[in-house]
Design a protein around this motif. Structure first.
Motif, PDB file in Angstrom:
ATOM      1  N   VAL A 151       0.861  -1.184   0.000  1.00 12.93           N
ATOM      2  CA  VAL A 151       0.000   0.000   0.000  1.00 12.93           C
ATOM      3  C   VAL A 151       0.898   1.235   0.000  1.00 12.93           C
ATOM      4  CG1 VAL A 151      -1.809   1.244   1.229  1.00 12.93           C
ATOM      5  CG2 VAL A 151      -1.756  -1.257   1.307  1.00 12.93           C
ATOM      6  N   PRO A 152       1.009   1.975  -1.096  1.00 13.79           N
ATOM      7  CA  PRO A 152       0.530   1.580  -2.427  1.00 13.79           C
ATOM      8  C   PRO A 152       1.356   0.411  -2.945  1.00 13.79           C
ATOM      9  CG  PRO A 152       1.865   3.555  -2.608  1.00 13.79           C
ATOM     10  CD  PRO A 152       1.730   3.259  -1.130  1.00 13.79           C
ATOM     11  N   ALA A 153       0.797  -0.311  -3.905  1.00 14.03           N
ATOM     12  CA  ALA A 153       1.459  -1.524  -4.386  1.00 14.03           C
ATOM     13  C   ALA A 153       2.733  -1.203  -5.149  1.00 14.03           C
ATOM     14  CB  ALA A 153       0.502  -2.319  -5.269  1.00 14.03           C
ATOM     15  N   ARG A 154       3.702  -2.104  -5.012  1.00 16.28           N
ATOM     16  CA  ARG A 154       4.935  -2.017  -5.784  1.00 16.28           C
ATOM     17  C   ARG A 154       5.216  -3.411  -6.354  1.00 16.28           C
ATOM     18  NH1 ARG A 154       5.933  -3.377  -0.828  1.00 16.28           N
ATOM     19  NH2 ARG A 154       7.786  -4.544  -0.204  1.00 16.28           N
ATOM     20  N   ARG A 155       5.959  -3.443  -7.429  1.00 16.90           N
ATOM     21  CA  ARG A 155       6.276  -4.728  -8.041  1.00 16.90           C
ATOM     22  C   ARG A 155       7.429  -5.368  -7.282  1.00 16.90           C
ATOM     23  NH1 ARG A 155       9.917  -6.729 -10.911  1.00 16.90           N
ATOM     24  NH2 ARG A 155      10.885  -4.725 -11.429  1.00 16.90           N
ATOM     25  N   ILE A 156       7.224  -6.616  -6.850  1.00 12.21           N
ATOM     26  CA  ILE A 156       8.278  -7.335  -6.130  1.00 12.21           C
ATOM     27  C   ILE A 156       8.797  -8.533  -6.912  1.00 12.21           C
ATOM     28  CG2 ILE A 156       7.439  -6.605  -3.877  1.00 12.21           C
ATOM     29  CD1 ILE A 156       6.394  -9.570  -3.566  1.00 12.21           C
ATOM     30  N   GLY A 157       8.265  -8.748  -8.097  1.00 14.15           N
ATOM     31  CA  GLY A 157       8.710  -9.874  -8.903  1.00 14.15           C
ATOM     32  C   GLY A 157       7.810 -10.073 -10.104  1.00 14.15           C
ATOM     33  N   ALA A 164       0.892 -18.760 -12.558  1.00  8.94           N
ATOM     34  CA  ALA A 164       0.913 -17.982 -11.309  1.00  8.94           C
ATOM     35  C   ALA A 164       2.093 -18.304 -10.399  1.00  8.94           C
ATOM     36  CB  ALA A 164      -0.396 -18.096 -10.537  1.00  8.94           C
ATOM     37  N   ASN A 165       2.993 -19.185 -10.822  1.00  8.27           N
ATOM     38  CA  ASN A 165       4.198 -19.474 -10.058  1.00  8.27           C
ATOM     39  C   ASN A 165       5.203 -18.333 -10.232  1.00  8.27           C
ATOM     40  OD1 ASN A 165       5.713 -21.349  -8.414  1.00  8.27           O
ATOM     41  ND2 ASN A 165       7.005 -21.727 -10.214  1.00  8.27           N
ATOM     42  N   ARG A 166       5.923 -18.003  -9.160  1.00  7.33           N
ATOM     43  CA  ARG A 166       6.895 -16.911  -9.231  1.00  7.33           C
ATOM     44  C   ARG A 166       8.088 -17.302 -10.102  1.00  7.33           C
ATOM     45  NH1 ARG A 166       8.633 -13.022  -4.210  1.00  7.33           N
ATOM     46  NH2 ARG A 166       9.825 -11.541  -5.439  1.00  7.33           N
ATOM     47  N   LEU A 167       8.544 -16.356 -10.917  1.00  6.65           N
ATOM     48  CA  LEU A 167       9.675 -16.593 -11.814  1.00  6.65           C
ATOM     49  C   LEU A 167      10.959 -16.021 -11.228  1.00  6.65           C
ATOM     50  CD1 LEU A 167       7.944 -15.579 -15.176  1.00  6.65           C
ATOM     51  CD2 LEU A 167       8.533 -17.908 -14.446  1.00  6.65           C
ATOM     52  N   ASN A 168      12.073 -16.712 -11.472  1.00  4.13           N
ATOM     53  CA  ASN A 168      13.390 -16.239 -11.044  1.00  4.13           C
ATOM     54  C   ASN A 168      14.262 -16.082 -12.289  1.00  4.13           C
ATOM     55  OD1 ASN A 168      13.038 -16.281  -8.125  1.00  4.13           O
ATOM     56  ND2 ASN A 168      12.824 -18.492  -8.398  1.00  4.13           N
ATOM     57  N   PHE A 169      14.544 -14.832 -12.658  1.00  2.00           N
ATOM     58  CA  PHE A 169      15.322 -14.550 -13.858  1.00  2.00           C
ATOM     59  C   PHE A 169      16.813 -14.551 -13.540  1.00  2.00           C
ATOM     60  CE2 PHE A 169      11.167 -13.001 -15.020  1.00  2.00           C
ATOM     61  CZ  PHE A 169      11.072 -13.345 -16.363  1.00  2.00           C
ATOM     62  N   ASP A 170      17.603 -15.094 -14.471  1.00  2.23           N
ATOM     63  CA  ASP A 170      19.059 -15.074 -14.298  1.00  2.23           C
ATOM     64  C   ASP A 170      19.619 -13.740 -14.786  1.00  2.23           C
ATOM     65  OD1 ASP A 170      19.258 -15.211 -17.093  1.00  2.23           O
ATOM     66  OD2 ASP A 170      19.662 -17.373 -17.120  1.00  2.23           O
ATOM     67  N   GLU A 171      20.952 -13.591 -14.740  1.00  4.03           N
ATOM     68  CA  GLU A 171      21.583 -12.315 -15.099  1.00  4.03           C
ATOM     69  C   GLU A 171      21.412 -11.967 -16.576  1.00  4.03           C
ATOM     70  OE1 GLU A 171      24.375 -15.680 -15.575  1.00  4.03           O
ATOM     71  OE2 GLU A 171      23.146 -14.986 -13.917  1.00  4.03           O
ATOM     72  N   LYS A 172      21.073 -12.962 -17.403  1.00  6.71           N
ATOM     73  CA  LYS A 172      20.835 -12.707 -18.827  1.00  6.71           C
ATOM     74  C   LYS A 172      19.361 -12.420 -19.131  1.00  6.71           C
ATOM     75  CE  LYS A 172      24.740 -15.451 -20.420  1.00  6.71           C
ATOM     76  NZ  LYS A 172      25.160 -16.606 -21.240  1.00  6.71           N
ATOM     77  N   GLY A 173      18.526 -12.465 -18.086  1.00  4.22           N
ATOM     78  CA  GLY A 173      17.109 -12.175 -18.280  1.00  4.22           C
ATOM     79  C   GLY A 173      16.268 -13.365 -18.665  1.00  4.22           C
ATOM     80  N   ASN A 174      16.777 -14.573 -18.419  1.00  7.27           N
ATOM     81  CA  ASN A 174      16.034 -15.787 -18.767  1.00  7.27           C
ATOM     82  C   ASN A 174      15.470 -16.447 -17.513  1.00  7.27           C
ATOM     83  OD1 ASN A 174      16.618 -15.893 -21.668  1.00  7.27           O
ATOM     84  ND2 ASN A 174      18.739 -16.143 -20.984  1.00  7.27           N
ATOM     85  N   ALA A 175      14.289 -17.040 -17.660  1.00 10.79           N
ATOM     86  CA  ALA A 175      13.677 -17.776 -16.555  1.00 10.79           C
ATOM     87  C   ALA A 175      12.898 -18.953 -17.101  1.00 10.79           C
ATOM     88  CB  ALA A 175      12.756 -16.872 -15.744  1.00 10.79           C
ATOM     89  N   SER A 176      12.906 -20.026 -16.324  1.00 11.63           N
ATOM     90  CA  SER A 176      12.089 -21.202 -16.629  1.00 11.63           C
ATOM     91  C   SER A 176      11.232 -21.490 -15.412  1.00 11.63           C
ATOM     92  CB  SER A 176      12.994 -22.399 -16.946  1.00 11.63           C
ATOM     93  OG  SER A 176      12.220 -23.549 -17.202  1.00 11.63           O
ATOM     94  N   CYS A 177       9.943 -21.631 -15.610  1.00 10.05           N
ATOM     95  CA  CYS A 177       9.042 -21.873 -14.490  1.00 10.05           C
ATOM     96  C   CYS A 177       9.308 -23.234 -13.867  1.00 10.05           C
ATOM     97  CB  CYS A 177       7.589 -21.782 -14.957  1.00 10.05           C
ATOM     98  SG  CYS A 177       6.397 -22.109 -13.632  1.00 10.05           S
ATOM     99  N   SER A 178       9.513 -23.258 -12.573  1.00 10.61           N
ATOM    100  CA  SER A 178       9.801 -24.510 -11.874  1.00 10.61           C
ATOM    101  C   SER A 178       8.566 -25.399 -11.747  1.00 10.61           C
ATOM    102  CB  SER A 178      10.366 -24.211 -10.482  1.00 10.61           C
ATOM    103  OG  SER A 178       9.411 -23.502  -9.705  1.00 10.61           O
ATOM    104  N   LYS A 179       7.409 -24.852 -12.037  1.00 10.91           N
ATOM    105  CA  LYS A 179       6.165 -25.609 -11.902  1.00 10.91           C
ATOM    106  C   LYS A 179       5.695 -26.204 -13.229  1.00 10.91           C
ATOM    107  CE  LYS A 179       1.519 -25.142  -9.959  1.00 10.91           C
ATOM    108  NZ  LYS A 179       0.571 -24.180  -9.329  1.00 10.91           N
ATOM    109  N   CYS A 180       5.664 -25.374 -14.291  1.00 12.92           N
ATOM    110  CA  CYS A 180       5.105 -25.846 -15.559  1.00 12.92           C
ATOM    111  C   CYS A 180       6.132 -25.919 -16.685  1.00 12.92           C
ATOM    112  CB  CYS A 180       3.931 -24.977 -15.980  1.00 12.92           C
ATOM    113  SG  CYS A 180       4.406 -23.318 -16.533  1.00 12.92           S
ATOM    114  N   GLY A 181       7.322 -25.330 -16.491  1.00 13.63           N
ATOM    115  CA  GLY A 181       8.386 -25.418 -17.480  1.00 13.63           C
ATOM    116  C   GLY A 181       8.372 -24.354 -18.566  1.00 13.63           C
ATOM    117  N   LYS A 182       7.389 -23.467 -18.585  1.00 14.44           N
ATOM    118  CA  LYS A 182       7.384 -22.401 -19.585  1.00 14.44           C
ATOM    119  C   LYS A 182       8.612 -21.512 -19.389  1.00 14.44           C
ATOM    120  CE  LYS A 182       2.362 -22.083 -20.254  1.00 14.44           C
ATOM    121  NZ  LYS A 182       1.868 -23.060 -19.282  1.00 14.44           N
ATOM    122  N   THR A 183       9.140 -20.992 -20.500  1.00 10.15           N
ATOM    123  CA  THR A 183      10.324 -20.149 -20.434  1.00 10.15           C
ATOM    124  C   THR A 183       9.990 -18.714 -20.826  1.00 10.15           C
ATOM    125  OG1 THR A 183      10.978 -20.758 -22.681  1.00 10.15           O
ATOM    126  CG2 THR A 183      11.895 -22.073 -20.869  1.00 10.15           C
TER     127      THR A 183
END
Length: 196
Positions: free
Chosen positions: A153-159, A165-184
């Motif tokens: 409040v007010p909202a800010r982006r934290i990720g 709806a699973n949280r993504l973790n991006f590497d230093e090159k800006g790539n992420a793979s979902c640990s739940k469903c595998g989408k990249t």
């Protein structure tokens, strides 16, 4: 009562003449759909939901208990609205000088598959991006990008979040793979793009 096939409206609810309700939609206890509202197929409206005049709701939208969707709000397909979350449609309301009519309403657009948590508040005049996730109790005061995870409040982006709806973790090159469903995904300049 709507005439469309396979529409369920609980006997305690009202659907005004001139409202359009899509096939397979369910409207539960003590709800009201007003004239000119358009609700797509396969939606669920929980207890004590109000859909105001001229509101547009896409297909398979889920609106939980105690939510009012005011004129000026549009919900695209697959949007989720958690219990008791709040939409607004006027930025400077005054009871002493009532402002009536659509010319006073500020448009709010919730894009495809966005989720809004319980008790969140959406200040009018903004757009919530596709697959965005608004945390419970958050207050949204500005546009939200696609896939953004917003809290506070007010909202800010934290990720960022995946389509599932699973949280993504991006590497230093800006790539992420979902640990739940595998989408990249690829992240660049605060914009998330799905790769596969």
């Amino acid at each position: 009562m709507p005439e469309e096939k396979n529409v369920f409206v609980h006997e305690s609810s009202y659907v005004d003449d001139g409202a359009e309700i899509g096939e397979g939609t369910k409207i539960w206890h003590f709800s009201h759909v007003q004239k000119g509202a358009k609700i797509g197929p396969g939606c669920t409206l929980g207890q004590n939901v109000n859909v105001a005049n001229n509101v547009i709701i896409g297909k398979q939208v889920k609106i939980q208990n105690n939510v009012s969707v005011y004129e000026g709000v549009e919900l695209e397909d697959y949007v989720f609205c958690g219990p008791s979350m709040v939409f607004t449609n006027v930025l400077n309301p005054r009871s002493e000088f009532p402002q009536r009519g659509s010319q006073f309403y500020h448009k709010t657009l919730v894009k495809k598959s966005a989720s809004i948590g319980a008790n969140a508040t959406i200040v009018c005049g903004i757009t919530i991006g596709r697959y965005a996730f608004i945390g419970a109790g958050s207050v949204i005061t500005k546009d939200v990008p696609d896939h953004a995870l917003m809290v506070g409040v007010p909202a800010r982006r934290i990720g960022w979040v995946c389509e599932c709806a699973n949280r993504l973790n991006f590497d230093e090159k800006g790539n992420a793979s979902c640990s739940k469903c595998g989408k990249t995904y690829y992240l660049s300049e605060n914009k998330v793009t799905r790769l596969s």
